[in-house]
Design a protein around this motif. Structure first.
Motif, PDB file in Angstrom:
ATOM      1  N   MET A   1      54.307  31.460  42.314  1.00 29.47           N
ATOM      2  CA  MET A   1      55.212  32.599  42.297  1.00 29.47           C
ATOM      3  C   MET A   1      55.046  33.348  40.971  1.00 29.47           C
ATOM      4  N   ALA A   2      54.969  34.647  41.032  1.00 32.05           N
ATOM      5  CA  ALA A   2      54.786  35.476  39.834  1.00 32.05           C
ATOM      6  C   ALA A   2      56.069  35.506  39.015  1.00 32.05           C
ATOM      7  N   THR A   3      55.875  35.502  37.714  1.00 33.54           N
ATOM      8  CA  THR A   3      57.031  35.568  36.820  1.00 33.54           C
ATOM      9  C   THR A   3      57.482  37.013  36.645  1.00 33.54           C
ATOM     10  N   THR A   4      58.773  37.196  36.472  1.00 36.78           N
ATOM     11  CA  THR A   4      59.298  38.543  36.262  1.00 36.78           C
ATOM     12  C   THR A   4      59.773  38.732  34.829  1.00 36.78           C
ATOM     13  N   ASP A   5      59.560  37.693  33.996  1.00 38.58           N
ATOM     14  CA  ASP A   5      59.954  37.812  32.593  1.00 38.58           C
ATOM     15  C   ASP A   5      59.011  38.752  31.860  1.00 38.58           C
ATOM     16  N   PHE A   6      59.585  39.538  30.972  1.00 37.83           N
ATOM     17  CA  PHE A   6      58.793  40.434  30.130  1.00 37.83           C
ATOM     18  C   PHE A   6      58.421  39.638  28.896  1.00 37.83           C
ATOM     19  N   ASN A   7      57.158  39.261  28.765  1.00 34.31           N
ATOM     20  CA  ASN A   7      56.721  38.339  27.720  1.00 34.31           C
ATOM     21  C   ASN A   7      56.508  39.073  26.397  1.00 34.31           C
ATOM     22  N   THR A   8      57.533  39.091  25.567  1.00 37.23           N
ATOM     23  CA  THR A   8      57.462  39.799  24.282  1.00 37.23           C
ATOM     24  C   THR A   8      56.711  39.000  23.219  1.00 37.23           C
ATOM     25  N   SER A   9      56.195  37.830  23.579  1.00 36.45           N
ATOM     26  CA  SER A   9      55.391  37.076  22.614  1.00 36.45           C
ATOM     27  C   SER A   9      53.940  37.566  22.602  1.00 36.45           C
ATOM     28  N   LEU A  10      53.563  38.372  23.601  1.00 34.51           N
ATOM     29  CA  LEU A  10      52.200  38.910  23.643  1.00 34.51           C
ATOM     30  C   LEU A  10      52.030  40.012  22.599  1.00 34.51           C
ATOM     31  N   PRO A  11      50.937  39.974  21.829  1.00 37.24           N
ATOM     32  CA  PRO A  11      50.733  40.979  20.774  1.00 37.24           C
ATOM     33  C   PRO A  11      50.740  42.421  21.275  1.00 37.24           C
ATOM     34  N   SER A  12      50.156  42.667  22.437  1.00 36.80           N
ATOM     35  CA  SER A  12      50.105  44.047  22.938  1.00 36.80           C
ATOM     36  C   SER A  12      51.499  44.559  23.284  1.00 36.80           C
ATOM     37  N   ILE A  13      52.327  43.694  23.841  1.00 35.07           N
ATOM     38  CA  ILE A  13      53.706  44.073  24.168  1.00 35.07           C
ATOM     39  C   ILE A  13      54.479  44.365  22.881  1.00 35.07           C
ATOM     40  N   ARG A  14      54.310  43.507  21.874  1.00 31.57           N
ATOM     41  CA  ARG A  14      54.999  43.714  20.593  1.00 31.57           C
ATOM     42  C   ARG A  14      54.553  45.005  19.920  1.00 31.57           C
ATOM     43  N   GLN A  15      53.240  45.303  19.994  1.00 29.69           N
ATOM     44  CA  GLN A  15      52.729  46.534  19.370  1.00 29.69           C
ATOM     45  C   GLN A  15      53.346  47.753  20.023  1.00 29.69           C
ATOM     46  N   VAL A  16      53.389  47.786  21.343  1.00 29.49           N
ATOM     47  CA  VAL A  16      53.969  48.936  22.051  1.00 29.49           C
ATOM     48  C   VAL A  16      55.463  49.028  21.740  1.00 29.49           C
ATOM     49  N   GLN A  17      56.151  47.902  21.666  1.00 23.38           N
ATOM     50  CA  GLN A  17      57.577  47.918  21.298  1.00 23.38           C
ATOM     51  C   GLN A  17      57.767  48.505  19.901  1.00 23.38           C
ATOM     52  N   THR A  18      56.878  48.179  18.980  1.00 26.13           N
ATOM     53  CA  THR A  18      56.936  48.747  17.625  1.00 26.13           C
ATOM     54  C   THR A  18      56.753  50.257  17.690  1.00 26.13           C
ATOM     55  N   TRP A  19      55.808  50.718  18.506  1.00 21.56           N
ATOM     56  CA  TRP A  19      55.595  52.164  18.654  1.00 21.56           C
ATOM     57  C   TRP A  19      56.805  52.846  19.272  1.00 21.56           C
ATOM     58  N   ILE A  20      57.493  52.171  20.178  1.00 23.82           N
ATOM     59  CA  ILE A  20      58.705  52.749  20.767  1.00 23.82           C
ATOM     60  C   ILE A  20      59.762  52.949  19.690  1.00 23.82           C
ATOM     61  N   LYS A  21      59.907  51.983  18.813  1.00 26.53           N
ATOM     62  CA  LYS A  21      60.924  52.061  17.748  1.00 26.53           C
ATOM     63  C   LYS A  21      60.541  53.057  16.664  1.00 26.53           C
ATOM     64  N   GLN A  22      59.274  53.025  16.227  1.00 22.67           N
ATOM     65  CA  GLN A  22      58.851  53.851  15.092  1.00 22.67           C
ATOM     66  C   GLN A  22      58.454  55.270  15.488  1.00 22.67           C
ATOM     67  N   LYS A  23      58.134  55.485  16.752  1.00 19.73           N
ATOM     68  CA  LYS A  23      57.797  56.801  17.301  1.00 19.73           C
ATOM     69  C   LYS A  23      56.593  57.503  16.647  1.00 19.73           C
ATOM     70  N   PRO A  24      55.509  56.772  16.360  1.00 15.30           N
ATOM     71  CA  PRO A  24      54.320  57.486  15.875  1.00 15.30           C
ATOM     72  C   PRO A  24      53.635  58.188  17.041  1.00 15.30           C
ATOM     73  N   THR A  25      52.725  59.090  16.737  1.00 12.50           N
ATOM     74  CA  THR A  25      51.905  59.703  17.775  1.00 12.50           C
ATOM     75  C   THR A  25      50.810  58.705  18.132  1.00 12.50           C
ATOM     76  N   VAL A  26      50.678  58.439  19.434  1.00 10.41           N
ATOM     77  CA  VAL A  26      49.738  57.428  19.921  1.00 10.41           C
ATOM     78  C   VAL A  26      48.743  58.088  20.872  1.00 10.41           C
ATOM     79  N   GLU A  27      47.510  57.622  20.815  1.00 13.52           N
ATOM     80  CA  GLU A  27      46.427  58.124  21.649  1.00 13.52           C
ATOM     81  C   GLU A  27      46.120  57.081  22.730  1.00 13.52           C
ATOM     82  N   PHE A  28      46.100  57.523  23.988  1.00 15.03           N
ATOM     83  CA  PHE A  28      45.776  56.656  25.126  1.00 15.03           C
ATOM     84  C   PHE A  28      44.526  57.195  25.807  1.00 15.03           C
TER      85      PHE A  28
END
Length: 93
Positions: free
Chosen positions: A1-28
């Motif tokens: 069964m797939a997990t529905t938890d948002f795994n904030t221990s992953l570095p990529s998730i933490r980086q995006v969360q930091t960008w959400i808080k700090q609001k820099p301009t990001v390139e995708f």
């Protein structure tokens, strides 16, 4: 069964969360070759919401992203600003 938890221990998730808080301009960069530039508004398991310069929200599937990086990092990488830049003020008398 797939997990529905948002795994904030992953570095990529933490980086995006930091960008959400700090609001820099990001390139995708997307698999289509498109480049989206803006601020990260939110993320969930599948998507990232980016607010562009026209204040429009763009929702991108994470699977469509090739890379994402802070715009300040992108500017340095492309050599638009020298890494060892220094400024001197001329003394005009």
């Amino acid at each position: 069964m797939a997990t529905t938890d948002f795994n904030t221990s992953l570095p990529s998730i933490r980086q995006v969360q930091t960008w959400i808080k700090q609001k820099p301009t990001v390139e995708f960069k997307l698999v289509t070759g498109d480049l989206i530039i803006g601020q990260v508004f939110w993320q969930d398991h599948n998507c990232v919401c980016i607010v562009d310069s026209n204040n429009e929200q763009i929702i991108v599937w994470k699977l469509a992203i090739v890379y994402m990086k802070s715009r300040s990092e992108a500017v340095l990488e492309r050599g638009l600003v020298p890494r060892e830049a220094s400024v001197e003020v001329a003394n005009i008398e």
